[in-house]
Design an enzyme around this catalytic site. Structure first.
Site, PDB file in Angstrom:
ATOM      1  N   SER A 245       0.797  -1.230   0.000  1.00 39.17           N
ATOM      2  CA  SER A 245       0.000   0.000   0.000  1.00 39.17           C
ATOM      3  C   SER A 245       0.828   1.278   0.000  1.00 39.17           C
ATOM      4  CB  SER A 245      -0.923   0.010   1.220  1.00 39.17           C
ATOM      5  OG  SER A 245      -0.175  -0.199   2.412  1.00 39.17           O
TER       6      SER A 245
ATOM      7  N   ASP B  70      -4.308   7.102   8.816  1.00 38.66           N
ATOM      8  CA  ASP B  70      -5.246   6.114   9.366  1.00 38.66           C
ATOM      9  C   ASP B  70      -4.479   5.237  10.352  1.00 38.66           C
ATOM     10  OD1 ASP B  70      -3.824   4.301   7.810  1.00 38.66           O
ATOM     11  OD2 ASP B  70      -5.370   4.059   6.278  1.00 38.66           O
TER      12      ASP B  70
ATOM     13  N   HIS C  17      -1.184   3.875   7.903  1.00 39.57           N
ATOM     14  CA  HIS C  17      -0.497   4.599   6.826  1.00 39.57           C
ATOM     15  C   HIS C  17      -0.186   6.047   7.195  1.00 39.57           C
ATOM     16  CE1 HIS C  17      -2.919   1.352   4.915  1.00 39.57           C
ATOM     17  NE2 HIS C  17      -1.729   1.111   4.372  1.00 39.57           N
TER      18      HIS C  17
END
Length: 449
Positions: free
Chosen positions: A132, A425, A428
């Site tokens: 990610s 979040d 991340h």
């Protein structure tokens, strides 16, 4: 008787022939000119030799111009007695009045060089693989829970679009590409826009894309557990990319773009968080030492395959201090999970060794390890030095679904100050944290690439 002949009257001869009236001008000094004028020119005075004029003397009265002014009865005391300076034998166009360095119009200033537009000729393209941290929207069309194509994700991206990036704006791949001088926004390879055949999309394809998939890991079971693109499948997409490139620019140019471009990989966090310590429960079967060795071997295998597909400049970024992310602090009462951090450091140490061996073994290759762990550690230790006010909590409100990591949908309240948060979040970094950390990363390793 004949008259005595009278004596002829005295001839008026005694009058000497009228001597040339004494010229009012002083006698002409012998001119050093090669051809002395045989007879005085109509003007009784010799043409006054043009003054060399290097330094305009304060001429008495109006400086007599060399010209036909036939009545210079003024006996100018200066021009005549002055022995003609030797430099003007034949009026060598008297250094045409040495164009006094004055009105040489100072050359117009060249326009200030505008900052180079992103397009690095040394590194023509960038290719991103992994999880990610580099995913720019590849998960959007997958049947997986790990998607971020909804608000508040992307609220600080241009036009406020939720592109599928795991952040409030840009992610690491965008900033690495920017600081390498290639382009500011890296498209996801499976983005439908890239499938179009227009010129703009084709040029975007030429400068590189991201194949990364949020939730992926070096170990295939990590990606499979989240139903995301495995590292092996990302290599398959890379092969497909090369085929498309050959149709666009030919085999020779494709080979050059791939070999001169930077192929950058980041993975490992999901292997440790989910496969080893989480639901994968590998910690029950393997000790952390053998598990991290397995991860390092998988990373080396991936690099070897990249090399086999033509990549020659390869960067592999280590794992950050994942035990200090908000979602992992919860289990340790807001204190960093030191077990996770230890595992991350152990994996990184093995990665450094194995990449060093590959660099010596693979001819014409540049393989670089990127230490993101120490960069993030400094940001955690002295957040105020970087302008962060909150390092333990995420900026957005976390939902209980999706692993307790992702933002709840459509929660935009109290998020105008996202740049003061280190984390966006539960897992991340915020856009600002991505920007700072990756600027430092590129600055530290750019000379190797």
């Amino acid at each position: 008787p004949p008259k005595p002949q009278p004596k002829p009257p005295p001839k008026p001869q005694p009058k000497p022939p009228p001597a040339p009236t004494p010229s009012p001008c002083p006698p002409q000094p012998p001119k050093p000119q090669p051809k002395p004028p045989p007879a005085p020119t109509p003007s009784p005075c010799p043409p006054q030799p043009p003054k060399p004029q290097p330094k305009p003397p304060p001429a008495p009265g109006p400086s007599p111009k060399p010209g036909p002014s036939p009545s210079p009865p003024k006996p100018p005391p200066s021009p005549a007695p002055k022995p003609v300076p030797p430099p003007s034998p034949s009026p060598k166009p008297s250094p045409p009045k040495p164009p006094a360095p004055s009105p040489k119009p100072s050359p117009p200033k060249p326009p200030a060089p505008s900052p180079p537009k992103p397009q690095n000729k040394t590194i023509p393209a960038v290719f991103f693989f992994g999880d990610s941290i580099f995913d720019t929207g590849n998960n959007n069309n997958l049947d997986t829970k790990l998607k971020c194509n909804y608000r508040p994700y992307g609220m600080d991206f241009p036009m406020g679009v939720a592109t599928g990036r795991f952040s409030n704006g840009r992610v690491a791949s965008d900033y690495i590409s920017k600081y390498l001088g290639v382009k500011e926004i890296v498209p996801a390879y499976v983005d439908k826009k890239l499938q179009q055949n227009n010129e703009l999309q084709q040029s975007d394809l030429l400068t590189g894309v991201s194949f990364a998939s949020g939730g992926a890991g070096y170990l295939p079971q990590t990606s499979e557990s989240w139903k995301v693109t495995t590292m092996l499948d990302q290599l398959t997409y890379f092969q497909d990319y090369k085929k498309r490139m050959k149709k666009l620019v030919g085999k020779k140019k494709t080979k050059k773009i791939v070999s001169k471009g930077a192929a950058i990989v980041v993975a490992g966090s999901n292997d440790l968080i989910y496969t080893y310590f989480g639901n994968g429960a590998q910690h029950l079967k393997n000790d952390v030492d053998s598990f991290t060795t397995m991860m390092a071997d998988s990373a080396a295998s991936f690099v070897l395959q990249l090399y086999g597909y033509g990549a020659r400049r390869i960067g592999v970024i280590g794992t950050p201090p994942i035990g200090c992310t908000p979602s992992q602090r919860v289990k340790k009462k807001k204190i960093c999970n030191e077990d996770l951090n230890y595992a991350a450091q152990l994996f990184n140490s093995k990665l450094v060794i194995i990449l060093g061996q590959l660099s010596k073994t693979l001819p014409n290759s540049t393989i670089v390890y990127g230490d993101i762990y120490s960069i993030f550690s400094k940001m955690l230790e002295s957040p105020e030095d970087y302008g962060f006010e909150e390092i333990k909590k995420p900026c957005c409100k976390i939902g209980l679904t999706k692993g307790g990591v992702f933002c709840k949908e459509r929660t935009l309240k109290n998020m105008s100050n996202a740049s003061s948060y280190l984390f966006w979040d539960g897992l991340h970094p915020s856009q600002r944290a991505y920007e700072i950390s990756n600027r430092k990363l590129v600055k530290k390793y750019i000379h190797f690439i």
